[in-house]
Design a protein around this motif. Structure first.
Motif, PDB file in Angstrom:
ATOM      1  N   TRP A  19       0.833  -1.205   0.000  1.00  0.00           N
ATOM      2  CA  TRP A  19       0.000   0.000   0.000  1.00  0.00           C
ATOM      3  C   TRP A  19       0.868   1.255   0.000  1.00  0.00           C
ATOM      4  CZ3 TRP A  19      -0.921   3.742   3.913  1.00  0.00           C
ATOM      5  CH2 TRP A  19      -1.961   4.612   3.617  1.00  0.00           C
ATOM      6  N   ILE A  20       1.896   1.273   0.851  1.00  0.00           N
ATOM      7  CA  ILE A  20       2.801   2.427   0.894  1.00  0.00           C
ATOM      8  C   ILE A  20       3.540   2.560  -0.430  1.00  0.00           C
ATOM      9  CG2 ILE A  20       4.901   3.345   1.974  1.00  0.00           C
ATOM     10  CD1 ILE A  20       3.864   2.095   4.630  1.00  0.00           C
ATOM     11  N   GLY A  21       4.005   1.441  -0.978  1.00  0.00           N
ATOM     12  CA  GLY A  21       4.717   1.476  -2.259  1.00  0.00           C
ATOM     13  C   GLY A  21       3.873   2.028  -3.389  1.00  0.00           C
ATOM     14  N   VAL A  22       2.629   1.596  -3.461  1.00  0.00           N
ATOM     15  CA  VAL A  22       1.727   2.094  -4.510  1.00  0.00           C
ATOM     16  C   VAL A  22       1.422   3.562  -4.290  1.00  0.00           C
ATOM     17  CG1 VAL A  22      -0.622   1.904  -5.418  1.00  0.00           C
ATOM     18  CG2 VAL A  22       0.741  -0.148  -5.052  1.00  0.00           C
ATOM     19  N   SER A  25       4.467   5.583  -5.198  1.00  0.00           N
ATOM     20  CA  SER A  25       4.778   5.504  -6.632  1.00  0.00           C
ATOM     21  C   SER A  25       3.863   6.391  -7.476  1.00  0.00           C
ATOM     22  CB  SER A  25       4.693   4.068  -7.123  1.00  0.00           C
ATOM     23  OG  SER A  25       3.358   3.635  -7.215  1.00  0.00           O
ATOM     24  N   LYS A  26       2.720   6.775  -6.944  1.00  0.00           N
ATOM     25  CA  LYS A  26       1.777   7.635  -7.677  1.00  0.00           C
ATOM     26  C   LYS A  26       2.114   9.121  -7.571  1.00  0.00           C
ATOM     27  CE  LYS A  26      -0.749   4.139  -8.825  1.00  0.00           C
ATOM     28  NZ  LYS A  26      -0.508   3.521 -10.090  1.00  0.00           N
ATOM     29  N   LYS A  27       3.130   9.450  -6.750  1.00  0.00           N
ATOM     30  CA  LYS A  27       3.518  10.853  -6.625  1.00  0.00           C
ATOM     31  C   LYS A  27       4.022  11.388  -7.959  1.00  0.00           C
ATOM     32  CE  LYS A  27       5.032  11.453  -1.851  1.00  0.00           C
ATOM     33  NZ  LYS A  27       6.227  11.749  -1.026  1.00  0.00           N
ATOM     34  N   ALA A  28       3.755  12.647  -8.194  1.00  0.00           N
ATOM     35  CA  ALA A  28       4.223  13.290  -9.428  1.00  0.00           C
ATOM     36  C   ALA A  28       5.733  13.521  -9.355  1.00  0.00           C
ATOM     37  CB  ALA A  28       3.493  14.621  -9.609  1.00  0.00           C
ATOM     38  N   TYR A  35      11.702  11.885 -13.273  1.00  0.00           N
ATOM     39  CA  TYR A  35      10.926  10.894 -14.014  1.00  0.00           C
ATOM     40  C   TYR A  35       9.803  10.284 -13.179  1.00  0.00           C
ATOM     41  CZ  TYR A  35      14.807  11.348 -17.211  1.00  0.00           C
ATOM     42  OH  TYR A  35      15.745  11.855 -18.065  1.00  0.00           O
ATOM     43  N   GLY A  36       9.578  10.829 -12.011  1.00  0.00           N
ATOM     44  CA  GLY A  36       8.510  10.338 -11.140  1.00  0.00           C
ATOM     45  C   GLY A  36       9.000   9.310 -10.142  1.00  0.00           C
TER      46      GLY A  36
END
Length: 114
Positions: A19-22, A25-28, A35-36
């Motif tokens: 959950w934390i990884g996802v 990973s969605k941060k701009a 590159y995000g």
């Protein structure tokens, strides 16, 4: 039952890591990560694999030590409550698997699929 409890705890821990990884990973993209942050989901998947590997090895090691010690009189005989707990645990884990798999496919998340 102890092995199952440890496995259940590792499931909770790995779900939290995923959950934390996802989420991260969605941060701009920002100045430090032009590159995000998408690769953090892959890192979370690797971490999940490591946690599950260590859990499995630990449970396996404990089981083999018990088998090779030859001291079977010290083993507790499970009762009806242990059977009921095992059935509830199996049903709960199966439900969690299908729930997590459904949403992993829905959001295309390798971390949740792991």
């Amino acid at each position: 039952m102890i092995s199952d409890a440890i496995h259940s705890f590792s499931d909770v821990l790995t779900t939290l890591i995923a959950w934390i990884g996802v989420k991260v990973s969605k941060k701009a993209s920002d100045e430090e990560h032009p590159y995000g942050h998408e690769r953090l989901e892959c890192i979370a998947s690797l971490l999940l694999g490591g946690v599950l590997l260590l859990t499995g090895l630990g449970i396996g090691k404990a089981g083999l030590e018990t088998i090779f010690s030859g001291n079977y009189q010290a083993l507790a005989v499970p009762g009806a409550i242990a059977l009921a707990a095992a059935i509830v645990s199996i049903a709960g884990k199966e439900a969690m698997y299908w729930y997590t798999r459904h949403y992993a496919l829905l959001i295309h998340s390798s971390a949740f699929m792991a």
